[in-house]
Design a protein around this motif. Structure first.
Motif, short mmCIF file in Angstrom:
data_model
loop_
_atom_site.label_atom_id
_atom_site.label_comp_id
_atom_site.label_asym_id
_atom_site.label_seq_id
_atom_site.Cartn_x
_atom_site.Cartn_y
_atom_site.Cartn_z
N MET A 1 0.84 -1.20 0.00
CA MET A 1 0.00 0.00 0.00
C MET A 1 0.87 1.24 0.00
SD MET A 1 -2.93 1.14 2.76
CE MET A 1 -3.76 2.71 2.59
N SER A 2 0.55 2.19 -0.89
CA SER A 2 1.33 3.40 -0.99
C SER A 2 1.17 4.23 0.28
CB SER A 2 0.87 4.23 -2.20
OG SER A 2 1.53 5.47 -2.24
N ASP A 3 2.27 4.87 0.68
CA ASP A 3 2.21 5.75 1.85
C ASP A 3 2.50 7.19 1.46
OD1 ASP A 3 4.86 5.49 1.22
OD2 ASP A 3 5.52 4.88 3.23
N LYS A 4 2.47 7.48 0.16
CA LYS A 4 2.73 8.84 -0.32
C LYS A 4 1.69 9.81 0.22
CE LYS A 4 2.82 11.68 -4.52
NZ LYS A 4 4.01 12.46 -4.12
N ILE A 5 2.14 10.95 0.68
CA ILE A 5 1.25 12.03 1.09
C ILE A 5 1.16 13.02 -0.07
CG2 ILE A 5 0.81 13.88 2.74
CD1 ILE A 5 0.65 11.08 3.94
N TYR A 6 -0.04 13.21 -0.59
CA TYR A 6 -0.25 14.12 -1.71
C TYR A 6 -0.36 15.55 -1.21
CZ TYR A 6 -1.15 10.03 -4.67
OH TYR A 6 -1.03 8.85 -5.37
N ARG A 7 0.45 16.42 -1.80
CA ARG A 7 0.49 17.83 -1.43
C ARG A 7 -0.54 18.59 -2.28
NH1 ARG A 7 5.02 19.77 1.12
NH2 ARG A 7 5.04 21.65 -0.18
N VAL A 8 -1.48 19.24 -1.59
CA VAL A 8 -2.63 19.85 -2.25
C VAL A 8 -2.58 21.37 -2.14
CG1 VAL A 8 -5.16 19.94 -2.35
CG2 VAL A 8 -4.00 17.82 -1.62
N ALA A 9 -2.96 22.04 -3.24
CA ALA A 9 -3.17 23.49 -3.22
C ALA A 9 -4.64 23.76 -3.55
CB ALA A 9 -2.28 24.18 -4.23
N ILE A 10 -5.25 24.63 -2.77
CA ILE A 10 -6.63 25.05 -3.01
C ILE A 10 -6.62 26.40 -3.72
CG2 ILE A 10 -8.85 25.64 -1.96
CD1 ILE A 10 -8.25 22.80 -1.39
N ILE A 11 -7.32 26.50 -4.85
CA ILE A 11 -7.48 27.78 -5.54
C ILE A 11 -8.97 28.13 -5.51
CG2 ILE A 11 -7.24 29.04 -7.70
CD1 ILE A 11 -4.89 27.31 -8.42
N GLY A 12 -9.28 29.20 -4.80
CA GLY A 12 -10.67 29.58 -4.58
C GLY A 12 -11.05 29.24 -3.14
N CYS A 13 -11.01 30.23 -2.26
CA CYS A 13 -11.07 29.96 -0.83
C CYS A 13 -12.39 30.39 -0.18
CB CYS A 13 -9.89 30.62 -0.12
SG CYS A 13 -8.29 30.00 -0.67
N GLY A 14 -13.47 30.29 -0.93
CA GLY A 14 -14.79 30.55 -0.37
C GLY A 14 -15.32 29.31 0.35
N GLY A 15 -16.63 29.23 0.45
CA GLY A 15 -17.25 28.12 1.17
C GLY A 15 -16.90 26.77 0.59
N MET A 16 -16.89 26.66 -0.74
CA MET A 16 -16.56 25.37 -1.35
C MET A 16 -15.09 25.03 -1.16
SD MET A 16 -18.05 22.85 -2.64
CE MET A 16 -19.64 23.57 -3.06
N GLY A 17 -14.23 26.04 -1.21
CA GLY A 17 -12.81 25.79 -0.96
C GLY A 17 -12.57 25.25 0.43
#
Length: 351
Positions: A1-17
């Motif tokens: 099982m992979s143990d990679k941690i995916y690095r995420v960027a959020i673009i658009g920081c309103g309620g849905m973000g």
């Protein structure tokens, strides 16, 4: 099982973000490391709430400085395509996750898909109703022949085709087993200068979709009373409804004298977990992959296009632009009640 941690960027920081950031925070394999919004208050609020270290007002600077695996685009639809294509070209991410509606036109949706496919990036769009237990149970029952051959499915909603209709049409396709759509005919009215998140919006509309197996999908939005019951599938051997009094899927087969209520099975996953499984290579595709989501855009734009050409629209749709924009701009749909307004976020003159 992979143990990679995916690095995420959020673009658009309103309620849905913030909703997406919360989902990534709750997944053991994802970490939100950066956030970007042109509104400093919005990006700072999200960064503080979810302890995000990288805060940006310029996405290009974020792309240059951050090592990212996933870009999550939760902006308004009028800029979503531009951002997605830019992220595909400017970064080495393995995934881009966007919100619905996918874009503001079918051409933009295709641009997003093609840009991601060119780089081998896995694109998914947040049509989360495909993970709803009732919808999945209804799909299973129809595929197992509980009501025979589906003949007609009814969906009803309001507040704009691109706003709510994107869910309704994608949900229709999912429950019916994603049959290929052959043609569309529709009608649209727009007398006011109505917008939704800075994209033109109709006052009311309806559409009829013919699928390759002969099934008709009927969708209406904001039409006058009496209302259509929008949760029914009629088949050659019975009727299916979702959300009975016991919270299950109701089926009345021609061989039965009473409605049968089938409780839905507990969902095995959600759209974020399935997305990580897709990135890991554990599954072949995501049920909300970009190609699938682009079909919902095609159907919505075909409803507009039917009015523009005053005829049936045979698919695939060839018009890349938003036909509603084309009709407003060429005078086919003049504004009869002046005064633009946005049903989601006021224009400056509305404040």
């Amino acid at each position: 099982m992979s143990d990679k941690i995916y690095r995420v960027a959020i673009i658009g920081c309103g309620g849905m973000g913030r909703s997406h950031a919360r989902a990534y925070q709750n997944h053991p394999r994802t970490e939100v490391v950066a956030a970007m919004d042109i509104n400093p208050d919005a990006v700072n609020k999200l960064a503080e709430e979810f302890s995000v270290p990288g805060v940006y007002l310029d996405r290009k600077k974020m792309f240059e400085k951050e090592e990212l695996d996933i870009v999550d685009v939760t902006t308004w639809q009028n800029v979503r395509a531009e951002i997605t294509v830019d992220a595909a070209k400017s970064t080495d991410v393995v995934g881009i996750f966007g919100e619905k509606p996918m874009a503001a036109s079918y051409g933009e949706a295709l641009d997003m898909v093609e840009a991601c496919e060119k780089k081998g990036i896995k694109l998914a769009i947040g049509h989360q109703r495909r993970f709803n237990a009732l919808n999945t149970e209804a799909r299973r029952l129809i595929q197992e022949g509980a009501i025979g051959q589906p003949q007609t499915m009814l969906r009803r909603d309001g507040l704009g085709l691109l706003n709510r209709g994107t869910h309704e049409l994608d949900e229709m396709c999912y429950i019916l087993g994603d049959p290929k759509a052959l043609w569309v005919i529709g009608q649209v009215s727009r007398e006011t200068d109505k917008w939704e998140r800075r994209v033109r919006c109709e006052d009311l509309c309806m559409g009829l979709i013919c699928f390759e197996d002969g099934t008709r999908g009927i969708y209406e939005s904001d039409l006058p009373e009496p209302k259509l019951r929008g949760d029914v599938v009629y088949g050659s051997d019975g009727i299916l409804r979702r959300g009975g009094k016991d919270g299950g899927v109701m089926v009345l087969n021609n061989k039965q004298t009473e409605w049968q209520t089938i409780p839905p099975r507990e969902p095995e996953t959600n759209q974020y977990k399935e997305y990580i499984d897709w990135l890991d290579g554990k599954i072949e595709t995501h049920r909300n992959n970009g190609r699938r989501a682009a079909i919902a855009m095609e159907l919505m734009m075909a409803i507009y296009e039917s009015l523009r050409i005053k005829s049936v629209v045979t698919l695939p749709l060839e018009t890349r632009e938003n036909p509603l924009d084309l009709m407003v701009e060429d005078g086919t749909l003049p504004v009869l009640k002046p005064g633009r307004y946005d049903i989601r976020a006021p224009f400056p003159e509305q404040k």
